[in-house]
Motif scaffolding. Sequence first.
Motif, PDB file in Angstrom:
ATOM      1  N   ARG A   1      55.365  33.363  26.973  1.00 43.99           N
ATOM      2  CA  ARG A   1      56.159  34.496  26.476  1.00 43.99           C
ATOM      3  C   ARG A   1      55.861  35.752  27.286  1.00 43.99           C
ATOM      4  O   ARG A   1      54.706  36.039  27.610  1.00 43.99           O
ATOM      5  N   LEU A   2      56.894  36.519  27.594  1.00 41.57           N
ATOM      6  CA  LEU A   2      56.722  37.725  28.407  1.00 41.57           C
ATOM      7  C   LEU A   2      55.806  38.759  27.756  1.00 41.57           C
ATOM      8  O   LEU A   2      55.096  39.485  28.455  1.00 41.57           O
ATOM      9  N   ASP A   3      55.783  38.808  26.424  1.00 42.41           N
ATOM     10  CA  ASP A   3      54.939  39.815  25.766  1.00 42.41           C
ATOM     11  C   ASP A   3      53.446  39.536  25.909  1.00 42.41           C
ATOM     12  O   ASP A   3      52.623  40.368  25.567  1.00 42.41           O
ATOM     13  N   ARG A   4      53.076  38.390  26.460  1.00 41.07           N
ATOM     14  CA  ARG A   4      51.656  38.089  26.687  1.00 41.07           C
ATOM     15  C   ARG A   4      51.153  38.629  28.019  1.00 41.07           C
ATOM     16  O   ARG A   4      49.958  38.615  28.301  1.00 41.07           O
ATOM     17  N   PHE A   5      52.057  39.117  28.878  1.00 39.11           N
ATOM     18  CA  PHE A   5      51.659  39.660  30.174  1.00 39.11           C
ATOM     19  C   PHE A   5      51.238  41.115  30.025  1.00 39.11           C
ATOM     20  O   PHE A   5      51.913  42.045  30.442  1.00 39.11           O
ATOM     21  N   ARG A   6      50.084  41.289  29.397  1.00 41.56           N
ATOM     22  CA  ARG A   6      49.456  42.595  29.234  1.00 41.56           C
ATOM     23  C   ARG A   6      47.962  42.364  29.061  1.00 41.56           C
ATOM     24  O   ARG A   6      47.543  41.304  28.574  1.00 41.56           O
ATOM     25  N   PRO A   7      47.151  43.315  29.481  1.00 39.47           N
ATOM     26  CA  PRO A   7      45.700  43.097  29.543  1.00 39.47           C
ATOM     27  C   PRO A   7      44.985  43.226  28.198  1.00 39.47           C
ATOM     28  O   PRO A   7      44.225  44.162  27.956  1.00 39.47           O
ATOM     29  N   ILE A   8      45.235  42.289  27.299  1.00 44.68           N
ATOM     30  CA  ILE A   8      44.524  42.216  26.028  1.00 44.68           C
ATOM     31  C   ILE A   8      43.802  40.882  25.969  1.00 44.68           C
ATOM     32  O   ILE A   8      44.003  40.026  26.833  1.00 44.68           O
ATOM     33  N   SER A   9      42.985  40.661  24.976  1.00 44.68           N
ATOM     34  CA  SER A   9      42.155  39.448  24.925  1.00 44.68           C
ATOM     35  C   SER A   9      42.966  38.162  24.864  1.00 44.68           C
ATOM     36  O   SER A   9      42.509  37.127  25.325  1.00 44.68           O
ATOM     37  N   THR A  10      44.160  38.211  24.316  1.00 41.69           N
ATOM     38  CA  THR A  10      45.000  37.003  24.237  1.00 41.69           C
ATOM     39  C   THR A  10      46.126  37.034  25.271  1.00 41.69           C
ATOM     40  O   THR A  10      47.068  36.268  25.173  1.00 41.69           O
ATOM     41  N   GLY A  11      46.004  37.908  26.259  1.00 41.30           N
ATOM     42  CA  GLY A  11      47.069  38.066  27.245  1.00 41.30           C
ATOM     43  C   GLY A  11      46.627  37.718  28.646  1.00 41.30           C
ATOM     44  O   GLY A  11      45.699  36.937  28.865  1.00 41.30           O
ATOM     45  N   TYR A  12      47.315  38.331  29.588  1.00 40.64           N
ATOM     46  CA  TYR A  12      47.076  38.090  31.009  1.00 40.64           C
ATOM     47  C   TYR A  12      46.941  39.427  31.715  1.00 40.64           C
ATOM     48  O   TYR A  12      47.557  40.410  31.324  1.00 40.64           O
ATOM     49  N   GLN A  13      46.161  39.451  32.790  1.00 42.98           N
ATOM     50  CA  GLN A  13      46.051  40.667  33.588  1.00 42.98           C
ATOM     51  C   GLN A  13      46.605  40.397  34.982  1.00 42.98           C
ATOM     52  O   GLN A  13      46.413  39.322  35.548  1.00 42.98           O
ATOM     53  N   TYR A  14      47.292  41.392  35.514  1.00 39.66           N
ATOM     54  CA  TYR A  14      47.910  41.292  36.835  1.00 39.66           C
ATOM     55  C   TYR A  14      46.829  41.196  37.911  1.00 39.66           C
ATOM     56  O   TYR A  14      45.840  41.915  37.878  1.00 39.66           O
ATOM     57  N   VAL A  15      47.037  40.286  38.885  1.00 36.51           N
ATOM     58  CA  VAL A  15      46.084  40.103  39.983  1.00 36.51           C
ATOM     59  C   VAL A  15      46.689  40.572  41.303  1.00 36.51           C
ATOM     60  O   VAL A  15      46.130  41.427  41.980  1.00 36.51           O
ATOM     61  N   ARG A  16      47.845  40.007  41.670  1.00 38.90           N
ATOM     62  CA  ARG A  16      48.470  40.340  42.958  1.00 38.90           C
ATOM     63  C   ARG A  16      49.896  39.799  42.994  1.00 38.90           C
ATOM     64  O   ARG A  16      50.303  39.038  42.131  1.00 38.90           O
ATOM     65  N   THR A  17      50.630  40.214  44.029  1.00 39.76           N
ATOM     66  CA  THR A  17      51.959  39.666  44.285  1.00 39.76           C
ATOM     67  C   THR A  17      51.892  38.894  45.589  1.00 39.76           C
ATOM     68  O   THR A  17      51.340  39.375  46.580  1.00 39.76           O
ATOM     69  N   GLU A  18      52.439  37.679  45.573  1.00 39.10           N
ATOM     70  CA  GLU A  18      52.453  36.839  46.775  1.00 39.10           C
ATOM     71  C   GLU A  18      53.863  36.722  47.305  1.00 39.10           C
ATOM     72  O   GLU A  18      54.825  36.726  46.538  1.00 39.10           O
ATOM     73  N   LYS A  19      53.976  36.597  48.604  1.00 43.62           N
ATOM     74  CA  LYS A  19      55.278  36.383  49.228  1.00 43.62           C
ATOM     75  C   LYS A  19      55.723  34.949  48.976  1.00 43.62           C
ATOM     76  O   LYS A  19      54.908  34.042  48.947  1.00 43.62           O
ATOM     77  N   GLU A  20      57.022  34.787  48.798  1.00 38.36           N
ATOM     78  CA  GLU A  20      57.564  33.431  48.632  1.00 38.36           C
ATOM     79  C   GLU A  20      57.633  32.752  49.979  1.00 38.36           C
ATOM     80  O   GLU A  20      57.904  33.369  50.992  1.00 38.36           O
ATOM     81  N   ASN A  21      57.402  31.429  49.969  1.00 38.95           N
ATOM     82  CA  ASN A  21      57.444  30.641  51.225  1.00 38.95           C
ATOM     83  C   ASN A  21      58.852  30.255  51.561  1.00 38.95           C
ATOM     84  O   ASN A  21      59.670  29.986  50.822  1.00 38.95           O
TER      85      ASN A  21
END
Length: 78
Positions: free
Chosen positions: A58-78
């Motif tokens: 779910r998109l609402d989990r992409f936030r830096p909380i204990s049950t979410g996700y934290q942004y690391v980096r953006t990669e170029k597509e191959n």
Amino acid sequence: MNATPTPAVGQVWQDNDPRQDSRQVRIVELTDTHAVVTLVQPRNLVSSARAGRRTRIRLDRFRPISTGYQYVRTEKEN
């Protein structure tokens, strides 16, 4: 203060759940409510998870909380 970016294709995010052993996923597709992701880094050697495995988050989990996700980096597509 660093702002968390809006989820987008090509971004890598790390699971904040300590049980996931720094699991990282790459966003490969977006819908109105979910991101389709592939596993970038297997959780551990005894896990059945494998790199490249697809799942939806779910998109609402992409936030830096204990049950979410934290942004690391953006990669170029191959």
